[in-house]
Scaffold this motif. Structure first.
Motif, PDB file in Angstrom:
ATOM      1  N   TRP A   1       1.164  -1.177   0.142  1.00  0.00           N
ATOM      2  CA  TRP A   1       0.353  -0.302  -0.005  1.00  0.00           C
ATOM      3  C   TRP A   1       0.719   1.129   0.190  1.00  0.00           C
ATOM      4  CZ3 TRP A   1      -4.292  -1.746  -1.369  1.00  0.00           C
ATOM      5  CH2 TRP A   1      -4.945  -2.892  -1.168  1.00  0.00           C
ATOM      6  N   ARG A   2       2.112   1.546   0.963  1.00  0.00           N
ATOM      7  CA  ARG A   2       2.991   2.514   0.842  1.00  0.00           C
ATOM      8  C   ARG A   2       3.425   2.581  -0.342  1.00  0.00           C
ATOM      9  NH1 ARG A   2       7.929   0.842   3.558  1.00  0.00           N
ATOM     10  NH2 ARG A   2       5.945   1.143   5.774  1.00  0.00           N
ATOM     11  N   GLU A   3       3.952   1.507  -1.031  1.00  0.00           N
ATOM     12  CA  GLU A   3       4.360   1.823  -2.026  1.00  0.00           C
ATOM     13  C   GLU A   3       3.470   2.398  -3.933  1.00  0.00           C
ATOM     14  OE1 GLU A   3       6.534  -0.765  -5.783  1.00  0.00           O
ATOM     15  OE2 GLU A   3       6.051  -1.755  -3.896  1.00  0.00           O
ATOM     16  N   ILE A   4       1.878   1.784  -3.356  1.00  0.00           N
ATOM     17  CA  ILE A   4       1.249   2.406  -4.329  1.00  0.00           C
ATOM     18  C   ILE A   4       0.694   4.162  -3.863  1.00  0.00           C
ATOM     19  CG2 ILE A   4      -1.222   2.037  -4.698  1.00  0.00           C
ATOM     20  CD1 ILE A   4      -1.327  -1.048  -4.112  1.00  0.00           C
ATOM     21  N   GLY A   5       1.160   4.000  -2.376  1.00  0.00           N
ATOM     22  CA  GLY A   5       0.896   5.562  -2.551  1.00  0.00           C
ATOM     23  C   GLY A   5       2.090   6.879  -2.714  1.00  0.00           C
TER      24      GLY A   5
ATOM     25  N   TYR B   1      -2.551   5.944   3.346  1.00  0.00           N
ATOM     26  CA  TYR B   1      -1.369   6.951   2.806  1.00  0.00           C
ATOM     27  C   TYR B   1      -1.929   7.626   1.595  1.00  0.00           C
ATOM     28  CZ  TYR B   1       1.110   2.680   5.077  1.00  0.00           C
ATOM     29  OH  TYR B   1       2.385   1.942   5.334  1.00  0.00           O
ATOM     30  N   PHE B   2      -3.033   7.743   1.082  1.00  0.00           N
ATOM     31  CA  PHE B   2      -3.730   9.296   0.492  1.00  0.00           C
ATOM     32  C   PHE B   2      -2.904  10.089   1.125  1.00  0.00           C
ATOM     33  CE2 PHE B   2      -6.059   6.409  -3.170  1.00  0.00           C
ATOM     34  CZ  PHE B   2      -4.944   6.180  -3.882  1.00  0.00           C
ATOM     35  N   ASP B   3      -3.580   9.903   2.376  1.00  0.00           N
ATOM     36  CA  ASP B   3      -3.814  10.717   3.322  1.00  0.00           C
ATOM     37  C   ASP B   3      -2.174  12.045   3.229  1.00  0.00           C
ATOM     38  OD1 ASP B   3      -6.678  11.842   3.500  1.00  0.00           O
ATOM     39  OD2 ASP B   3      -6.930  10.387   5.488  1.00  0.00           O
ATOM     40  N   ARG B   4      -1.761  10.626   3.970  1.00  0.00           N
ATOM     41  CA  ARG B   4      -0.633  10.428   4.546  1.00  0.00           C
ATOM     42  C   ARG B   4       0.601  11.154   3.155  1.00  0.00           C
ATOM     43  NH1 ARG B   4       2.089  11.845   9.362  1.00  0.00           N
ATOM     44  NH2 ARG B   4       4.303  11.010   8.622  1.00  0.00           N
ATOM     45  N   LEU B   5       0.480  10.796   1.857  1.00  0.00           N
ATOM     46  CA  LEU B   5       1.719  10.800   0.439  1.00  0.00           C
ATOM     47  C   LEU B   5       1.511  11.892  -0.563  1.00  0.00           C
ATOM     48  CD1 LEU B   5       2.468   7.446   0.701  1.00  0.00           C
ATOM     49  CD2 LEU B   5       3.542   9.170   1.690  1.00  0.00           C
ATOM     50  N   LEU B   6      -0.265  12.295  -0.513  1.00  0.00           N
ATOM     51  CA  LEU B   6      -0.982  12.659  -1.415  1.00  0.00           C
ATOM     52  C   LEU B   6      -0.319  14.227  -1.070  1.00  0.00           C
ATOM     53  CD1 LEU B   6      -3.773  10.827  -3.416  1.00  0.00           C
ATOM     54  CD2 LEU B   6      -1.715  10.606  -3.902  1.00  0.00           C
TER      55      LEU B   6
ATOM     56  N   VAL C   1      -1.150 -11.823  -4.058  1.00  0.00           N
ATOM     57  CA  VAL C   1      -1.398 -13.458  -4.096  1.00  0.00           C
ATOM     58  C   VAL C   1      -2.205 -14.044  -4.986  1.00  0.00           C
ATOM     59  CG1 VAL C   1      -0.305 -13.396  -1.658  1.00  0.00           C
ATOM     60  CG2 VAL C   1      -2.560 -13.386  -2.539  1.00  0.00           C
ATOM     61  N   GLU C   2      -2.027 -15.143  -5.059  1.00  0.00           N
ATOM     62  CA  GLU C   2      -2.431 -15.896  -5.853  1.00  0.00           C
ATOM     63  C   GLU C   2      -3.274 -15.555  -7.146  1.00  0.00           C
ATOM     64  OE1 GLU C   2      -6.063 -17.290  -4.107  1.00  0.00           O
ATOM     65  OE2 GLU C   2      -5.386 -18.224  -2.047  1.00  0.00           O
ATOM     66  N   ASN C   3      -2.263 -14.548  -7.555  1.00  0.00           N
ATOM     67  CA  ASN C   3      -2.435 -13.668  -9.832  1.00  0.00           C
ATOM     68  C   ASN C   3      -3.644 -13.145  -8.808  1.00  0.00           C
ATOM     69  OD1 ASN C   3      -0.469 -15.629 -10.555  1.00  0.00           O
ATOM     70  ND2 ASN C   3      -2.583 -17.421 -10.971  1.00  0.00           N
ATOM     71  N   SER C   4      -3.425 -12.196  -7.967  1.00  0.00           N
ATOM     72  CA  SER C   4      -4.436 -11.091  -8.257  1.00  0.00           C
ATOM     73  C   SER C   4      -3.057  -9.427  -8.302  1.00  0.00           C
ATOM     74  CB  SER C   4      -4.585 -11.395  -7.172  1.00  0.00           C
ATOM     75  OG  SER C   4      -4.144 -11.114  -5.804  1.00  0.00           O
ATOM     76  N   GLN C   5      -4.203  -8.636  -8.522  1.00  0.00           N
ATOM     77  CA  GLN C   5      -3.113  -7.156  -9.318  1.00  0.00           C
ATOM     78  C   GLN C   5      -3.921  -6.332  -7.905  1.00  0.00           C
ATOM     79  OE1 GLN C   5      -3.468  -6.910 -13.526  1.00  0.00           O
ATOM     80  NE2 GLN C   5      -1.578  -7.685 -13.286  1.00  0.00           N
ATOM     81  N   LEU C   6      -3.264  -5.471  -7.642  1.00  0.00           N
ATOM     82  CA  LEU C   6      -3.643  -4.291  -6.875  1.00  0.00           C
ATOM     83  C   LEU C   6      -3.413  -3.252  -7.966  1.00  0.00           C
ATOM     84  CD1 LEU C   6      -1.644  -4.592  -3.504  1.00  0.00           C
ATOM     85  CD2 LEU C   6      -3.818  -6.088  -4.146  1.00  0.00           C
ATOM     86  N   ASP C   7      -4.806  -2.411  -8.382  1.00  0.00           N
ATOM     87  CA  ASP C   7      -4.526  -1.496  -9.744  1.00  0.00           C
ATOM     88  C   ASP C   7      -4.962  -0.500  -9.332  1.00  0.00           C
ATOM     89  OD1 ASP C   7      -4.058  -3.566 -11.954  1.00  0.00           O
ATOM     90  OD2 ASP C   7      -6.307  -4.010 -11.591  1.00  0.00           O
ATOM     91  N   LEU C   8      -3.588   0.618 -10.209  1.00  0.00           N
ATOM     92  CA  LEU C   8      -3.856   1.605  -9.445  1.00  0.00           C
ATOM     93  C   LEU C   8      -4.107   2.567 -10.780  1.00  0.00           C
ATOM     94  CD1 LEU C   8      -3.942   4.393  -7.588  1.00  0.00           C
ATOM     95  CD2 LEU C   8      -1.640   4.664  -7.663  1.00  0.00           C
ATOM     96  N   TYR C   9      -5.724   3.153 -10.805  1.00  0.00           N
ATOM     97  CA  TYR C   9      -6.245   3.714 -12.189  1.00  0.00           C
ATOM     98  C   TYR C   9      -6.666   5.253 -11.952  1.00  0.00           C
ATOM     99  CZ  TYR C   9      -8.031  -0.632 -12.986  1.00  0.00           C
ATOM    100  OH  TYR C   9      -8.265  -2.512 -13.648  1.00  0.00           O
ATOM    101  N   ARG C  10      -5.421   5.661 -13.443  1.00  0.00           N
ATOM    102  CA  ARG C  10      -6.077   7.062 -13.135  1.00  0.00           C
ATOM    103  C   ARG C  10      -7.020   7.499 -14.338  1.00  0.00           C
ATOM    104  NH1 ARG C  10      -2.976  12.895 -12.839  1.00  0.00           N
ATOM    105  NH2 ARG C  10      -4.238  14.441 -14.039  1.00  0.00           N
ATOM    106  N   PHE C  11      -7.830   8.585 -13.815  1.00  0.00           N
ATOM    107  CA  PHE C  11      -9.369   8.776 -14.758  1.00  0.00           C
ATOM    108  C   PHE C  11      -9.272  10.219 -14.750  1.00  0.00           C
ATOM    109  CE2 PHE C  11     -10.941   4.807 -13.119  1.00  0.00           C
ATOM    110  CZ  PHE C  11     -11.313   4.147 -14.341  1.00  0.00           C
ATOM    111  N   ASP C  12      -9.683  10.880 -16.297  1.00  0.00           N
ATOM    112  CA  ASP C  12      -9.526  12.530 -16.240  1.00  0.00           C
ATOM    113  C   ASP C  12     -10.163  13.035 -17.905  1.00  0.00           C
ATOM    114  OD1 ASP C  12      -6.845  13.185 -15.199  1.00  0.00           O
ATOM    115  OD2 ASP C  12      -6.066  11.402 -16.691  1.00  0.00           O
TER     116      ASP C  12
END
Length: 623
Positions: free
Chosen positions: A374-378, A406-411, A476-487
């Protein structure tokens, strides 16, 4: 053992415990349960936090203590987790005292300085200092180390009451037991052990006074049980519990006995046997203790280990609560039993066993679990987010509080952060209409998504936000954590510039302070035949190049050969001063964009705009 040696040993044990609990404390991101602790703190005031706690599955004491702590220390990972380190260190000292009381209970500690058994409390404290499970929970922003401390203090005060008969200790026991129950419900197992002991071994007035103490504790806890717990039980299942099988319990042996479990379990069993004998004489011979004393001394640590496991195991048949970290109150009991087992050895044999256990405990961690990044994503989002952006988190079924942290702390300041899951749970009636209304206020949106719920995507499509970037982290188990940007982008007809190869610059934003240029691309046609390099350039009033950045789109993550028809591509860039230029003087500068292809012979072929220009001027930058 001389006092000065005992004190020196205690200091060494305490330092060992401190190092084990603090080293690498912030290596891993906050996980979901820690995220909830932050979510409670995030509420604007105490009444709002109270509403959140009532919907959780834990009592309130820890959260209010943590709120007071964070008001002085801040909300860094170290500050939040260190609040769990402090009680864990105190528990080491309390285990030492409990071991002394157990020796008194079995009539084996008449003179601490002269009897060989004086080393047993030190050994128990050492085992608590090295306990992997205790070190593990001491590095989490959760209530478990406080749960262990209150349980240990409750047991110590109870033993002091039994051994001395002083009512002050009975009052201490009642007060700490109330804190225990208001910190973790499973703490009731400690009181069950004490109640069984009282019924089995206490007599007459002491028994009646002890039962009166239980009634006082129950009376103070009853209002919470009647008003709050009934509503909390509906949320108790988390998906992390295991079935009530012997295999489930056996799989946890490493958590409390390490991978050296044959040795450690053997020492614990020897500890049970060791409480039935007492040493006497210079030859250190053993003689049996009277049966009543033997049973009293064995009863508490043994049942302190058995009862929480058994009750949780049985209750798990009716509601899902069997998880290793909910059994952490057994850690002091395990430390005591192993300490008593080690205490049956002397001389070189004891020194060898302690050395093996200490070296293994320092070198090997049998409870480490990798957490989601999560930290890396933030941190990634923080590189590109701008004030005024909207950051959404949607993680189900567990919770997205840790991503909100992490959004609160890093953005950057001015970024609005929302949890879609909590919005659905806490104000579900406003979600369907409220989310599109919120999105309309923010043309740029970040979405961390790990859920089967697609309502966020539907709302974004409804408000004209198009996906322009997606970065994934394998899990884990071939799952992914996805971060998207929309505009929200202008139509292609309103494009900033077009090129002969079909590339279209849909929109551009210039950041004068950071020398940044954000570009958004699409293309017309079936596919792009090459990986084109994009050059963002800064020109002075004379048309001289003063800064630029050349790369494939999105810092090389989105080469043009992989673009698909109809998609939009986010391409953030930070301009670098040209060689020989240290700082740009004040003034107005033109921002241009070029596209070129690198040929096999290392020459360049410029791609012209549809107007026949080698470079498109897209705006100005002021310094």
């Amino acid at each position: 053992m001389p006092k000065h040696l005992r004190y020196a040993a205690l200091v060494a044990i305490f330092l060992l415990a401190t190092a084990g609990r603090i080293l690498n404390i912030d290596n891993e991101s906050l996980w979901v349960d820690e995220g909830f602790s932050y979510w409670a703190l995030r509420q604007p005031d105490v009444p709002a936090m109270w509403q959140v706690i009532q919907r959780d599955v834990h009592p309130p004491v820890y959260f209010f203590l943590l709120r007071g702590w964070s008001a002085f220390t801040g909300l860094s990972e170290l500050a939040l987790r260190y609040f769990s380190v402090l009680p864990s260190l105190l528990s080491v000292a309390v285990v030492y005292q409990i071991a002394r009381e157990l020796l008194k209970l079995s009539d084996r500690l008449r003179s601490t300085d002269s009897r060989g058994d004086a080393i047993i409390p030190l050994l128990a404290a050492l085992m608590m200092a090295l306990a992997d499970m205790e070190n593990y929970i001491a590095q989490e922003t959760r209530s478990y180390t406080w749960h262990v401390l209150w349980a240990a203090l409750s047991m110590w005060a109870f033993l002091r009451w039994v051994n001395t008969g002083r009512r002050g200790y009975l009052v201490d026991w009642a007060a700490v037991s109330i804190l225990l129950l208001y910190t973790h419900y499973i703490g009731i197992c400690t009181l069950v052990v004490q109640g069984l002991f009282a019924l089995a071994f206490l007599r007459r007035r002491k028994l009646l006074e002890t039962l009166a103490g239980f009634m006082v504790v129950g009376a103070v806890w009853l209002p919470w049980v009647l008003v709050i717990i009934s509503g909390q039980t509906a949320n108790i299942g988390t998906g992390f519990n295991v079935p009530s099988t012997l295999e489930s319990l056996w799989n946890w042996r490493d958590q409390w006995f390490t991978q050296q479990w044959p040795l450690m379990m053997g020492l614990a069993l020897l500890g049970v046997a060791g409480l039935s004998v007492q040493r006497s004489g210079r030859k250190d011979m053993m003689r049996p203790v009277p049966t009543g004393l033997h049973l009293r001394a064995v009863f508490l640590p043994l049942l302190w280990f058995v009862v929480p496991i058994a009750l949780t195991y049985i209750l798990n048949w009716y509601t899902p609560i069997l998880m290793d970290y909910r059994l952490t109150q057994i850690t002091p009991a395990v430390a005591l039993l192993i300490g008593f087992g080690l205490g049956q050895f002397r001389g070189a044999a004891l020194a060898f066993l302690v050395s093996v256990i200490v070296v293994y405990g320092v070198v090997v961690d049998d409870t480490h679990i990798d957490r989601e990044p999560w930290r890396e994503i933030g941190q990634f989002a923080a590189q590109y987010a701008e004030p005024g952006d909207l950051a959404l988190a949607h993680v189900t079924p567990s919770g997205d509080w840790q991503m909100v942290y992490y959004f609160d702390r890093l953005l950057p300041a001015g970024t609005e952060v929302r949890s879609l899951r909590q919005w659905q749970l806490e104000q579900g009636e406003t979600y369907a209409a409220g989310l599109p209304a919120l999105l309309e206020q923010h043309p740029h949106v970040w979405l961390m998504h790990w859920s089967s719920d697609r309502s966020g995507f539907e709302a974004l499509a409804q408000t004209g936000h198009v996906p322009t970037a997606r970065v994934s982290w394998d899990w884990v188990e071939n799952s992914q954590l996805d971060l998207y940007r929309f505009d929200q982008l202008p139509s292609e007809e309103e494009a900033v510039a077009r090129w002969e190869n079909g590339m279209v610059l849909r929109d551009a934003e210039i950041d004068s302070d950071e020398l940044g240029v954000d570009l958004w691309w699409s293309f017309r046609g079936q596919s792009l035949d090459a990986d084109y390099t994009i050059s963002a350039r800064l020109l002075d009033a004379n048309g001289q190049l003063v800064a630029q950045i050349d790369s494939y789109p999105f810092e090389g993550r989105r080469p043009t050969s992989g673009w698909q028809p109809g998609e939009a591509i986010y391409d953030p860039r930070t301009l670098q001063p040209a060689p020989g230029i240290d700082a740009l003087p004040p003034g107005d500068y033109m921002v241009g964009v070029k596209i070129y292809r690198l040929n096999p012979d290392n020459t360049f072929t410029d791609i012209l705009t549809t107007k026949g220009e080698a470079e498109a001027i897209i705006g100005t930058l002021q310094r």
